[in-house]
Design an enzyme around this catalytic site. Structure first.
Site, PDB file in Angstrom:
ATOM      1  N   GLY A  73      70.542  30.917 -13.868  1.00  9.93           N
ATOM      2  CA  GLY A  73      69.365  31.346 -13.992  1.00  9.93           C
ATOM      3  C   GLY A  73      68.277  30.218 -15.016  1.00  9.93           C
ATOM      4  O   GLY A  73      67.549  30.893 -16.738  1.00  9.93           O
ATOM      5  N   SER A  74      68.970  29.256 -16.037  1.00 11.34           N
ATOM      6  CA  SER A  74      68.166  28.807 -16.920  1.00 11.34           C
ATOM      7  C   SER A  74      67.169  27.900 -17.128  1.00 11.34           C
ATOM      8  O   SER A  74      66.040  27.711 -17.819  1.00 11.34           O
ATOM      9  CB  SER A  74      69.596  27.116 -16.640  1.00 11.34           C
ATOM     10  OG  SER A  74      69.583  26.443 -16.063  1.00 11.34           O
TER      11      SER A  74
ATOM     12  N   ARG B 169      67.209  37.987   8.893  1.00 10.20           N
ATOM     13  CA  ARG B 169      66.401  36.520   7.309  1.00 10.20           C
ATOM     14  C   ARG B 169      64.901  38.031   7.262  1.00 10.20           C
ATOM     15  O   ARG B 169      64.322  37.871   6.072  1.00 10.20           O
ATOM     16  CB  ARG B 169      65.802  35.605   7.984  1.00 10.20           C
ATOM     17  CG  ARG B 169      66.251  34.678   6.520  1.00 10.20           C
ATOM     18  CD  ARG B 169      66.555  33.453   7.417  1.00 10.20           C
ATOM     19  NE  ARG B 169      67.971  32.615   7.273  1.00 10.20           N
ATOM     20  CZ  ARG B 169      68.209  32.223   6.433  1.00 10.20           C
ATOM     21  NH1 ARG B 169      68.168  31.965   5.363  1.00 10.20           N
ATOM     22  NH2 ARG B 169      69.771  31.932   6.543  1.00 10.20           N
TER      23      ARG B 169
ATOM     24  N   MET C 140      69.267  30.481  -3.890  1.00  9.24           N
ATOM     25  CA  MET C 140      70.030  30.122  -2.952  1.00  9.24           C
ATOM     26  C   MET C 140      69.270  30.337  -1.416  1.00  9.24           C
ATOM     27  O   MET C 140      70.760  30.339  -0.342  1.00  9.24           O
ATOM     28  CB  MET C 140      71.201  29.423  -2.947  1.00  9.24           C
ATOM     29  CG  MET C 140      71.089  28.912  -4.695  1.00  9.24           C
ATOM     30  SD  MET C 140      70.987  27.216  -4.387  1.00  9.24           S
ATOM     31  CE  MET C 140      72.427  26.384  -3.581  1.00  9.24           C
TER      32      MET C 140
ATOM     33  N   LEU D 253      64.576  29.688   3.196  1.00  5.12           N
ATOM     34  CA  LEU D 253      62.777  30.883   3.565  1.00  5.12           C
ATOM     35  C   LEU D 253      61.821  31.163   4.978  1.00  5.12           C
ATOM     36  O   LEU D 253      61.979  29.460   4.685  1.00  5.12           O
ATOM     37  CB  LEU D 253      62.263  30.985   2.312  1.00  5.12           C
ATOM     38  CG  LEU D 253      62.245  31.693   1.118  1.00  5.12           C
ATOM     39  CD1 LEU D 253      61.429  31.108  -0.034  1.00  5.12           C
ATOM     40  CD2 LEU D 253      62.398  33.451   0.852  1.00  5.12           C
TER      41      LEU D 253
ATOM     42  N   ASN E 238      58.254  25.435  -5.933  1.00  2.00           N
ATOM     43  CA  ASN E 238      60.466  25.597  -5.990  1.00  2.00           C
ATOM     44  C   ASN E 238      60.100  24.295  -7.587  1.00  2.00           C
ATOM     45  O   ASN E 238      59.295  23.108  -7.565  1.00  2.00           O
ATOM     46  CB  ASN E 238      61.212  25.142  -4.996  1.00  2.00           C
ATOM     47  CG  ASN E 238      62.392  24.850  -5.539  1.00  2.00           C
ATOM     48  OD1 ASN E 238      63.129  25.510  -5.185  1.00  2.00           O
ATOM     49  ND2 ASN E 238      62.313  23.923  -4.737  1.00  2.00           N
TER      50      ASN E 238
ATOM     51  N   HIS F  97      63.118  21.603  -7.993  1.00  2.00           N
ATOM     52  CA  HIS F  97      64.229  20.483  -7.524  1.00  2.00           C
ATOM     53  C   HIS F  97      64.952  19.444  -8.541  1.00  2.00           C
ATOM     54  O   HIS F  97      63.768  18.150  -8.740  1.00  2.00           O
ATOM     55  CB  HIS F  97      64.710  19.764  -5.738  1.00  2.00           C
ATOM     56  CG  HIS F  97      65.109  18.855  -5.738  1.00  2.00           C
ATOM     57  ND1 HIS F  97      66.144  19.916  -4.679  1.00  2.00           N
ATOM     58  CD2 HIS F  97      65.436  17.612  -4.892  1.00  2.00           C
ATOM     59  CE1 HIS F  97      66.581  18.982  -4.352  1.00  2.00           C
ATOM     60  NE2 HIS F  97      66.185  17.640  -4.320  1.00  2.00           N
TER      61      HIS F  97
ATOM     62  N   ASP G 211      62.515  21.361   0.297  1.00  2.00           N
ATOM     63  CA  ASP G 211      62.758  20.676  -0.931  1.00  2.00           C
ATOM     64  C   ASP G 211      61.548  19.524  -0.093  1.00  2.00           C
ATOM     65  O   ASP G 211      61.729  18.759  -0.187  1.00  2.00           O
ATOM     66  CB  ASP G 211      64.387  20.252  -0.947  1.00  2.00           C
ATOM     67  CG  ASP G 211      65.036  20.640  -1.831  1.00  2.00           C
ATOM     68  OD1 ASP G 211      64.805  21.800  -2.079  1.00  2.00           O
ATOM     69  OD2 ASP G 211      66.001  20.092  -1.208  1.00  2.00           O
TER      70      ASP G 211
HETATM   71  C1  GRF Z   1      68.492  23.129 -11.080  1.00  2.00           C
HETATM   72  O1  GRF Z   1      68.731  22.344 -10.888  1.00  2.00           O
HETATM   73  C2  GRF Z   1      67.393  23.540  -9.893  1.00  2.00           C
HETATM   74  O2  GRF Z   1      66.736  22.332  -9.782  1.00  2.00           O
HETATM   75  C3  GRF Z   1      67.767  23.468  -8.286  1.00  2.00           C
HETATM   76  O3  GRF Z   1      68.885  24.565  -9.124  1.00  2.00           O
HETATM   77  C4  GRF Z   1      69.494  24.561 -10.424  1.00  2.00           C
HETATM   78  C5  GRF Z   1      69.661  26.009 -10.888  1.00  2.00           C
HETATM   79  O4  GRF Z   1      70.101  25.979 -12.188  1.00  2.00           O
HETATM   80  N1  GRF Z   1      66.858  24.362  -7.695  1.00  2.00           N
HETATM   81  P1  GRF Z   1      69.941  27.452 -13.168  1.00  2.00           P
HETATM   82  O5  GRF Z   1      69.895  28.406 -12.005  1.00  2.00           O
HETATM   83  O6  GRF Z   1      67.916  27.416 -13.453  1.00  2.00           O
HETATM   84  O7  GRF Z   1      70.264  27.200 -13.660  1.00  2.00           O
END
Ligand code: GRF
Length: 217
Positions: free
Chosen positions: A14-15, A67, A92, A95, A109, A111, A147
């Protein structure tokens, strides 16, 4: 103007959620986080929501037969919270096209590559192996294809001699933490809008020349 309401969906550390929490702590930021949802009960990011006093819930995909059932629960929670945008941040779960279509133009999203290059998993390792010289990250509207979808913003960084997948991932992540809040700001201020397959910026959004568009600082 009323602030845009966000839901942030996570599965792990969750950064990126944290970067949105930090941005929203500024009274001038045009969006607020109404809800954090994790599909994993042990996601470390949940503690970040707790610390910030944000409503959080776990909707564990393992509790559902299909799902579609999982997504129905997700959809209920999102509608109950009346959110304007759903921000995937390291979420993760794939959908279904139905869910994606229902939230079209509101599902976003991030990526860690310059899409449409390097979709999918193990992105940093694949970029190092390919010897690319510019890497980066992309914030985009979600479409049924993984993506892919209209690009809201991108930030680029050089790949440095000696970079490993880990060092590159760290530097891209620093950009992610600036780009995601900047893109949500654009949407919330209606300075970016979906137009068919692409996102158009208002003429007031001026690229700064520093390889991030929109500019992040
Ligand atoms: C990030 O690199 C994001 O781009 C990808 O998954 C990672 C999630 O990192 N989709 P965090 O959980 O937000 O730290």
């Amino acid at each position: 103007m009323a602030k845009a309401k966000l839901a942030v969906l996570i599965s792990g550390r969750g950064s990126n959620l944290q970067s949105l929490i930090d941005a929203a702590a500024d009274p001038d930021y045009p969006a607020e986080i109404s809800l954090v949802i994790s599909n994993r009960p042990k996601a470390a990011g949940l503690a970040r929501a707790t610390k910030a006093g944000i409503t959080q819930t776990t909707i564990d995909h393992k509790d559902f037969q299909t799902r579609e059932d999982f997504e129905a629960a997700l959809d209920d929670a999102l509608r109950l919270a009346k959110v304007d945008y759903v921000c995937l941040a390291g979420f993760m779960r794939m959908l279904t096209p139905n869910f994606v279509n229902d939230w079209r133009g509101r599902l976003i999203n991030i990526h860690p590559s310059l899409l449409p290059a390097f979709k999918g998993m193990h992105v940093h390792e694949r970029m190092i192996d390919a010897g690319i010289k510019l890497a980066g990250c992309t914030v985009h509207f979600v479409s049924a294809e993984v993506d892919a979808g209209p690009i809201i913003g991108q930030a680029a960084i050089p790949v440095l001699p000696g970079d490993t997948a880990d060092t590159l991932a760290d530097r891209i992540l620093q950009q992610e933490h600036k780009l995601y809040p900047a893109c949500i700001r654009l949407l919330a201020e209606t300075k970016a809008r979906l137009s068919g397959a692409v996102v158009l910026y208002d003429s007031s959004v001026i690229a700064s020349g520093d390889l991030s568009n929109p500019p992040t600082e």
